[in-house]
Design an enzyme around this catalytic site. Structure first.
Site, PDB file in Angstrom:
ATOM      1  N   GLU A   1     -74.319  31.620 -55.332  1.00 40.14           N
ATOM      2  CA  GLU A   1     -73.007  31.992 -55.878  1.00 40.14           C
ATOM      3  C   GLU A   1     -71.873  31.329 -55.113  1.00 40.14           C
ATOM      4  O   GLU A   1     -71.800  31.409 -53.879  1.00 40.14           O
ATOM      5  CB  GLU A   1     -72.856  33.525 -55.843  1.00 40.14           C
ATOM      6  CG  GLU A   1     -71.512  33.987 -56.421  1.00 40.14           C
ATOM      7  CD  GLU A   1     -71.452  35.454 -56.801  1.00 40.14           C
ATOM      8  OE1 GLU A   1     -72.495  36.149 -56.728  1.00 40.14           O
ATOM      9  OE2 GLU A   1     -70.355  35.902 -57.179  1.00 40.14           O
TER      10      GLU A   1
ATOM     11  N   ASP B   1     -80.775  44.047 -60.161  1.00 41.45           N
ATOM     12  CA  ASP B   1     -80.161  44.011 -58.828  1.00 41.45           C
ATOM     13  C   ASP B   1     -80.462  45.282 -58.048  1.00 41.45           C
ATOM     14  O   ASP B   1     -80.310  46.384 -58.574  1.00 41.45           O
ATOM     15  CB  ASP B   1     -78.630  43.917 -58.966  1.00 41.45           C
ATOM     16  CG  ASP B   1     -78.127  42.514 -58.756  1.00 41.45           C
ATOM     17  OD1 ASP B   1     -78.838  41.675 -58.176  1.00 41.45           O
ATOM     18  OD2 ASP B   1     -76.977  42.243 -59.178  1.00 41.45           O
TER      19      ASP B   1
ATOM     20  N   LYS C   1     -83.596  41.723 -57.548  1.00 39.07           N
ATOM     21  CA  LYS C   1     -82.819  40.701 -56.830  1.00 39.07           C
ATOM     22  C   LYS C   1     -82.160  41.330 -55.606  1.00 39.07           C
ATOM     23  O   LYS C   1     -81.605  42.434 -55.688  1.00 39.07           O
ATOM     24  CB  LYS C   1     -81.759  40.072 -57.743  1.00 39.07           C
ATOM     25  CG  LYS C   1     -80.837  39.080 -57.012  1.00 39.07           C
ATOM     26  CD  LYS C   1     -80.090  38.157 -57.956  1.00 39.07           C
ATOM     27  CE  LYS C   1     -78.872  38.762 -58.581  1.00 39.07           C
ATOM     28  NZ  LYS C   1     -77.805  39.178 -57.649  1.00 39.07           N
TER      29      LYS C   1
ATOM     30  N   ASP D   1     -75.533  44.185 -60.534  1.00 42.96           N
ATOM     31  CA  ASP D   1     -74.714  45.311 -60.053  1.00 42.96           C
ATOM     32  C   ASP D   1     -73.232  45.032 -60.322  1.00 42.96           C
ATOM     33  O   ASP D   1     -72.369  45.874 -60.068  1.00 42.96           O
ATOM     34  CB  ASP D   1     -74.989  45.650 -58.577  1.00 42.96           C
ATOM     35  CG  ASP D   1     -74.731  44.493 -57.634  1.00 42.96           C
ATOM     36  OD1 ASP D   1     -74.409  43.382 -58.097  1.00 42.96           O
ATOM     37  OD2 ASP D   1     -74.842  44.705 -56.406  1.00 42.96           O
ATOM     38  N   SER D   2     -72.935  43.871 -60.908  1.00 41.50           N
ATOM     39  CA  SER D   2     -71.583  43.605 -61.419  1.00 41.50           C
ATOM     40  C   SER D   2     -71.219  44.661 -62.461  1.00 41.50           C
ATOM     41  O   SER D   2     -70.047  44.814 -62.801  1.00 41.50           O
ATOM     42  CB  SER D   2     -71.516  42.199 -62.039  1.00 41.50           C
ATOM     43  OG  SER D   2     -72.560  42.013 -62.975  1.00 41.50           O
TER      44      SER D   2
HETATM   45  O1  KIV Z   1     -74.303  41.272 -60.260  1.00 39.85           O
HETATM   46  C1  KIV Z   1     -74.327  40.205 -60.893  1.00 39.85           C
HETATM   47  O2  KIV Z   1     -73.982  40.121 -62.074  1.00 39.85           O
HETATM   48  C2  KIV Z   1     -74.786  39.020 -60.172  1.00 39.85           C
HETATM   49  C3  KIV Z   1     -74.489  37.699 -60.814  1.00 39.85           C
HETATM   50  C4  KIV Z   1     -73.050  37.427 -60.683  1.00 39.85           C
HETATM   51  C5  KIV Z   1     -75.324  36.624 -60.265  1.00 39.85           C
HETATM   52  O3  KIV Z   1     -75.335  39.108 -59.124  1.00 39.85           O
END
Ligand code: KIV
Length: 255
Positions: A177, A82, A111, A43-44
């Site tokens: 993290e 995510d 996730k 979700d980044s």
């Molecule tokens: O959203 C994401 O990219 C993540 C990673 C930073 C682990 O959760």
């Protein structure tokens, strides 16, 4: 070509480091798929592609759209998606949304961010055949301050407890993290499943980075990221050369 399974990932604990990167599109996934064990549709994406200041406004539909694109490019790696903020507020909401993600994107797992508090949700998803990857330490969906976690004894104990709780609930791996190196080491020793670190030390069983950060795309990479390329520079030069060629009538070349 043998597809990487959750069993393959679990089997790497204490044997081979697990390699992971994020991807948000088919083009990037095709490259990552050749080398990495896991592709995370993180979700980044909200911060990296949509200019959001955190991940809280990312929607389920946005995740589904990017995961569909990634799936087209990923033939070998395990694809994990995510679950965005507020899409797993209780086990029923979580199941409805995770089922939708799995069905529409054909991904391999989801996730979830959180520890002890979400174990009932994790158990419910796993009971209903949805594989779950955990995420502890710094939790971008709920944190206000982006700083290293585990400095105080209380915080250290809580994060370790969270790791054990979600491991006992059945997650197949845990993203850790931004925690102190010593804590990442303790967690990795105390859970039977792989830990995957981001800003959490070499003692984890694997590593993950946001791909734009390690490729030097954009300018918001955290300090711990090693840059393997400077794509900003390469792309700027390419665009500049193209524009000059067009202006000087060197492209297209009719000869
Ligand atoms: O959203 C994401 O990219 C993540 C990673 C930073 C682990 O959760």
């Amino acid at each position: 070509m043998k597809k990487i399974s959750i069993q393959t990932i679990r089997g790497k604990k204490n044997k081979q480091p697990i390699t992971c990167l994020t991807s948000y599109s088919k083009t990037i996934a095709e490259i990552v798929d050749k080398y990495c064990d896991i592709i995370l549709v993180g979700d980044s994406v909200g911060m990296v592609l949509y200019g959001m200041k955190n991940t809280k406004k990312v929607t389920l539909n946005t995740m589904i759209a990017h995961a569909k694109s990634v799936r087209l490019g990923a033939k070998r790696s395990l694809v994990v998606v995510d679950m965005p903020y507020k899409t797993y507020t209780n086990k029923f909401v979580a199941y409805k949304n995770a089922k939708k993600v799995m069905k529409l994107t054909n991904c391999d797992a989801v996730k979830l961010e959180g520890g002890e508090k979400i174990t009932n949700i994790i158990k419910h998803l796993i009971k209903n055949k949805i594989p779950v990857m955990g995420h502890i330490g710094l939790l971008p969906q709920s944190t206000k301050k982006f700083k290293v976690k585990g400095r105080s004894l209380i915080e250290k104990k809580k994060i370790l407890k969270d790791a054990i709780a979600i491991s006992d609930s059945g997650v197949f791996a845990i993203v850790i993290e931004c925690v102190l190196e010593s804590l990442a080491k303790i967690i990795t020793k105390n859970v039977p499943i792989p830990t995957i670190g981001i800003g959490a030390s070499k003692f984890c069983d694997g590593q993950i980075l946001v791909i734009d950060d390690m490729l030097g795309l954009g300018d918001s990479a955290p300090k711990f990221v090693k840059k393997y390329a400077n794509l900003n520079k390469v792309m700027k030069a390419s665009v500049k050369n193209y524009v000059n060629d067009v202006k000087e009538r060197r492209f297209p070349n009719l000869k």
